[in-house]
Design a protein around this motif. Structure first.
Motif, PDB file in Angstrom:
ATOM      1  N   TRP A   1    -112.752  43.555  32.242  1.00  0.00           N
ATOM      2  CA  TRP A   1    -111.719  42.558  32.506  1.00  0.00           C
ATOM      3  C   TRP A   1    -110.748  43.012  33.575  1.00  0.00           C
ATOM      4  O   TRP A   1    -110.029  42.220  34.169  1.00  0.00           O
ATOM      5  N   ASN A   2    -110.684  44.318  33.819  1.00  0.00           N
ATOM      6  CA  ASN A   2    -109.667  44.841  34.721  1.00  0.00           C
ATOM      7  C   ASN A   2    -110.128  44.839  36.161  1.00  0.00           C
ATOM      8  O   ASN A   2    -109.366  45.120  37.065  1.00  0.00           O
TER       9      ASN A   2
ATOM     10  N   GLN B   1    -111.199  43.555  39.780  1.00  0.00           N
ATOM     11  CA  GLN B   1    -110.834  42.417  40.616  1.00  0.00           C
ATOM     12  C   GLN B   1    -112.115  41.724  41.055  1.00  0.00           C
ATOM     13  O   GLN B   1    -112.967  42.312  41.687  1.00  0.00           O
TER      14      GLN B   1
ATOM     15  N   PRO C   1    -105.542  39.831  29.634  1.00  0.00           N
ATOM     16  CA  PRO C   1    -106.659  39.978  30.583  1.00  0.00           C
ATOM     17  C   PRO C   1    -107.904  40.593  29.956  1.00  0.00           C
ATOM     18  O   PRO C   1    -108.981  40.459  30.499  1.00  0.00           O
TER      19      PRO C   1
ATOM     20  N   ASN D   1    -109.480  37.016  34.874  1.00  0.00           N
ATOM     21  CA  ASN D   1    -109.552  37.317  36.314  1.00  0.00           C
ATOM     22  C   ASN D   1    -110.753  36.659  36.986  1.00  0.00           C
ATOM     23  O   ASN D   1    -110.933  36.779  38.186  1.00  0.00           O
TER      24      ASN D   1
ATOM     25  N   GLN E   1    -106.531  29.147  34.793  1.00  0.00           N
ATOM     26  CA  GLN E   1    -105.779  30.073  33.949  1.00  0.00           C
ATOM     27  C   GLN E   1    -104.671  29.321  33.217  1.00  0.00           C
ATOM     28  O   GLN E   1    -104.438  29.543  32.025  1.00  0.00           O
TER      29      GLN E   1
END
Lengths: 268, 255, 261
Positions: free
Chosen positions: A263-264, A266, B95, B139, B146
């Protein structure tokens, strides 16, 4: 399977230039090494590359000292694993505790700051006095080496949680405990992983140093023995083993991180 | 004309000051009183940095007022509660959770069994138009998507009041326009009391049953408007434009 | 502000550890002094070594410090002088990158400390081998950080410079280097730490003088008090060098670096 093969091939084609240069630079290294070994004499001896690689593969079946190189590697890795795992668990707990509680930070941090400037290697003599000459003194050194990085990073992670996320979780009715387990902890994970990654490579370096300085087995012992017997081929064999393991360890960490911190990343 | 419905949220003489690093008191919010009625769409409209977010945080219970009080259904507000959901300006999605994980976070916090909360979450994901994106991470979504997920998450913990802090402030004009229409559609399908903060006059007029005008620091209420235009509204409708002109003049008499 | 609020807690915590240490050693005698010297013993040994005592390792503390510093700074400076330009060249010139990076990536997984035995065989246990080890360990961090710093240069900035007809070298010096400066300074600091650690390791293994030698000798003599003194001095000098570097770089880099770093 076929698709993976295709993409690999495509990448190789796109990076033909890179590939070519890798070949060129490795060839240059090998040639320079070969030439140096032919010219070397007297005190500065350099064995030929082929000789070293041959010795490396031979040592997988023919023992150096009491063990084959794979067994030596296993012994070293086992020590690293023990020290690293214990340090990670304790480091994460202390780091996160310092991150969420300013009081805990005030109690622990000054002690931490006193110990931190002393390189872990400098603990080796004391560690030998405390734990004897066997494995446990090395495990202690590895513990010290990795503990610092894991603690600092966990602390930074827990301290830098976006307050908006905590607010959002409380708003959605999360209890204090749930905020901790479902917000503070997961959002610290990338920081913790950065710490674990450094910690593992530092652990490996510390293990090698501890074995070089005093040990009866392990990959570091191989090169120390080589030094004591003036056997440069054996030193280089040991160094190759150390490099390969170092590379595998860092690759392993990267793969695990890629899985856990998907999830982190980019997305582009 | 008085707004209809029961009073659900009440602010009485609400004020909030901050101490600056130099030690002086800085008053962000000065003496604000208003009522919010059940199922109305109330817009707090004011210029740039006029303490709207501060006001919203007080209503949410994330911050404590220096003076006055907030009351919800007769009970004083001290802490955040699932009965008041918040949608923030920038995404506050977790996230590390997927869209589904985010939307079901509220019910999961209240210990609702998995099958049931999945059903609830799926309903709201479908409602905001995110069907098919349940397994995406934030993301991987566009800004508009979102915010849709944020709205679904706020709805899913079944709040009586939804607080929205410039939820479309960071979107580009095109997406913003679309999201305004979408929010109105969602709101009409699932009526809740909404308290919406914005600095965009068109957005305010498009969405609001009632608009409260706030002045700049310290923030106080300067005027209130009822918007009785039929929904969905039209940005170029003469009545719409007339009201827009009136409010703009109120905010800046030189125009 | 919060930190100041709990200052008393920090003081209490340090005092508690000191009292506990004293209790375990001098008072309750749970740990023999050849394994864990009491705080008082450490202070005595410290005073003795600082005032020029040469036992048990044959030289005063100051001689050891001088030996260690000479080697560490020599190797470190060489590492910086070669490492930083190499990192910059790799990042800026594609050909250099393509040629050097594979070699660099090949050698990097080998911890610098693993080079010690080889270097000792090649250069002897004197000055040379240790300088080379420290050179290797400090160079790596310099290369990595300078490389990453230059690579951070934003394409837009390069385009802007190009529209003003700047030459490639001008862009490197006026655009890329200022962008990279904070990272390069980080590299200098990181490599100083690894240089100091490499020095201690090299001295533990083979030397006849220096702080690492001092604690190694103390271990063989079972003098834990001298070991602890040595460790404290190693820690203090490491911290002092790193704050000295901070001071120097903040002079060069001005406030900007501080804010970014």
């Amino acid at each position: 399977m076929q698709r993976i093969g295709k993409t690999v091939w495509k990448r190789l084609k796109a990076n033909r230039q890179t590939l070519l240069w890798i070949v060129i630079s490795f060839a240059t290294l090998l040639i320079a090494w070969q030439v140096a070994s032919m010219l070397s004499q007297g005190r500065v001896q350099i064995p030929a590359p082929l000789e070293v690689f041959e010795a490396f593969f031979r040592s997988m079946t023919v023992p150096i000292g009491k063990n084959t190189i794979l067994e030596h590697a296993g012994i070293s890795l086992w020590r690293v694993l023990l020290g690293f795992v214990v340090a990670s668990v304790i480091g994460m707990a202390i780091g996160i505790l310092m991150g969420v509680s300013p009081k805990a930070h005030a109690v622990i941090n000054p002690l931490f700051e006193f110990v931190r400037p002393i390189p872990p290697i400098a603990w080796i003599p004391l560690s030998i006095l405390w734990f004897g000459l066997g494995s446990s003194n090395k495990i202690f050194i590895i513990f010290l080496a990795s503990f610092t990085y894991v603690t600092i990073n966990s602390y930074e992670g827990a301290r830098n949680v976006d307050p908006k996320l905590i607010g959002a979780a409380r708003m959605l009715g999360a209890s204090r405990r749930r905020v901790f387990t479902h917000v503070i902890f997961p959002s610290s994970v990338p920081y913790i992983f950065a710490g674990l990654q450094i910690a593992l490579s530092v652990s490996w370096a510390a293990e090698v140093a501890a074995e070089i300085i005093y040990s009866q087995n392990g990959v570091g012992w191989i090169i120390t023995m080589g030094m004591n017997n003036g056997n440069i081929t054996q030193i280089m064999v040991g160094m190759i083993a150390i490099g390969v393991i170092g590379y595998l360890l860092s690759t392993l960490m990267r793969v695990v991180e890629g899985r856990l911190c998907r999830w982190n990343r980019q997305e582009t | 004309m008085e707004p209809a419905g029961n009073i659900i949220l009440r602010c009485e003489h609400l004020s909030r000051s901050f101490t600056t690093p130099s030690g002086t008191d800085y008053r962000v919010l000065g003496d604000v009183s208003f009522d919010v009625r059940e199922n109305e769409f109330l817009v707090l409209f004011g210029p740039g940095q006029c303490g709207k977010t501060t006001l919203l945080n007080l209503l949410a219970g994330l911050d404590q007022p220096t003076g006055g009080f907030v009351e919800m259904q007769g009970e004083p507000v001290h802490a955040p509660s699932p009965s008041r959901g918040v949608v923030y300006q920038t995404t506050s999605l977790f996230p590390w959770l997927t869209v589904m994980g985010n939307v079901e976070f509220g019910p999961a916090s209240r210990g609702i069994p998995k099958a049931e909360r999945r059903k609830q979450a799926q309903y709201f994901i479908d409602l905001v138009g995110l069907k098919g994106f349940e397994k995406s991470y934030p993301n991987q979504l566009s800004g508009g998507m979102q915010q849709r997920a944020g709205i679904a998450r706020a709805y899913c913990s079944d709040p009586s009041v939804l607080l929205m802090d410039e939820p479309f402030g960071h979107l580009d004009a095109q997406t913003r326009y679309m999201m305004e229409q979408e929010l109105e559609r969602i709101w009409r399908a699932e009526k809740r009391t909404v308290l919406f903060v914005t600095n965009n006059i068109e957005e305010a007029l498009y969405l609001a049953d009632r608009i409260i005008l706030l002045t700049n620091c310290p923030s106080v209420i300067c005027k209130e408007y009822m918007v009785n235009l039929p929904r969905p509204r039209n940005y170029v409708d003469p009545a719409f434009l007339q009201l827009r002109k009136e409010i703009t003049r109120e905010m800046d008499p030189t125009q | 502000m919060k930190r100041k609020k709990y200052l008393w807690l920090s003081i209490v915590s340090v005092l508690c550890v000191l009292v506990l240490w004293e209790l375990v050693t001098d008072v309750l005698r749970l740990m023999p002094s050849y394994m864990l010297p009491s705080p008082l013993e450490v202070c005595k040994a410290f005073a003795y070594k600082v005032s020029g005592g040469v036992n048990p390792d044959g030289a005063s503390l100051w001689t050891h410090i001088a030996t260690s510093l000479k080697i560490a700074l020599g190797g470190y400076l060489a590492g910086v002088v070669i490492g930083v330009p190499l990192g910059i060249a790799m990042a800026w010139y594609k050909k250099v990158d393509l040629f050097v990076k594979p070699l660099f990536d090949l050698l990097r997984p080998i911890p610098p400390l693993a080079w010690i035995p080889l270097m000792i065989l090649w250069f002897g246990i004197g000055y040379g081998a240790k300088v080379v080890i420290i050179f290797i360990s400090s160079m790596i961090a310099c290369v990595v950080n300078s490389y990453a710093g230059i690579k951070q240069t934003r394409q837009v900035h390069i385009w802007v410079a190009k529209t003003f007809a700047a030459t490639n070298l001008q862009i490197l010096f006026r655009v890329a280097l200022p962008t990279a400066r904070p990272m390069i300074l980080t590299g200098l600091k990181t490599s100083l730490g690894s240089a100091w650690m490499a020095l201690v390791a090299a001295e533990l293994l083979a030397s006849t003088s220096g702080l690492g030698y001092m604690i190694q000798m103390a271990r063989q003599m079972g003098r834990a008090d001298i070991i602890v003194v040595g460790m404290i001095v190693i820690g203090l000098i490491g911290a002092a060098l790193s704050s000295l570097l901070d001071l120097l770089t903040s002079r060069i880099g001005g406030k900007k670096t501080k804010r970014r770093g």
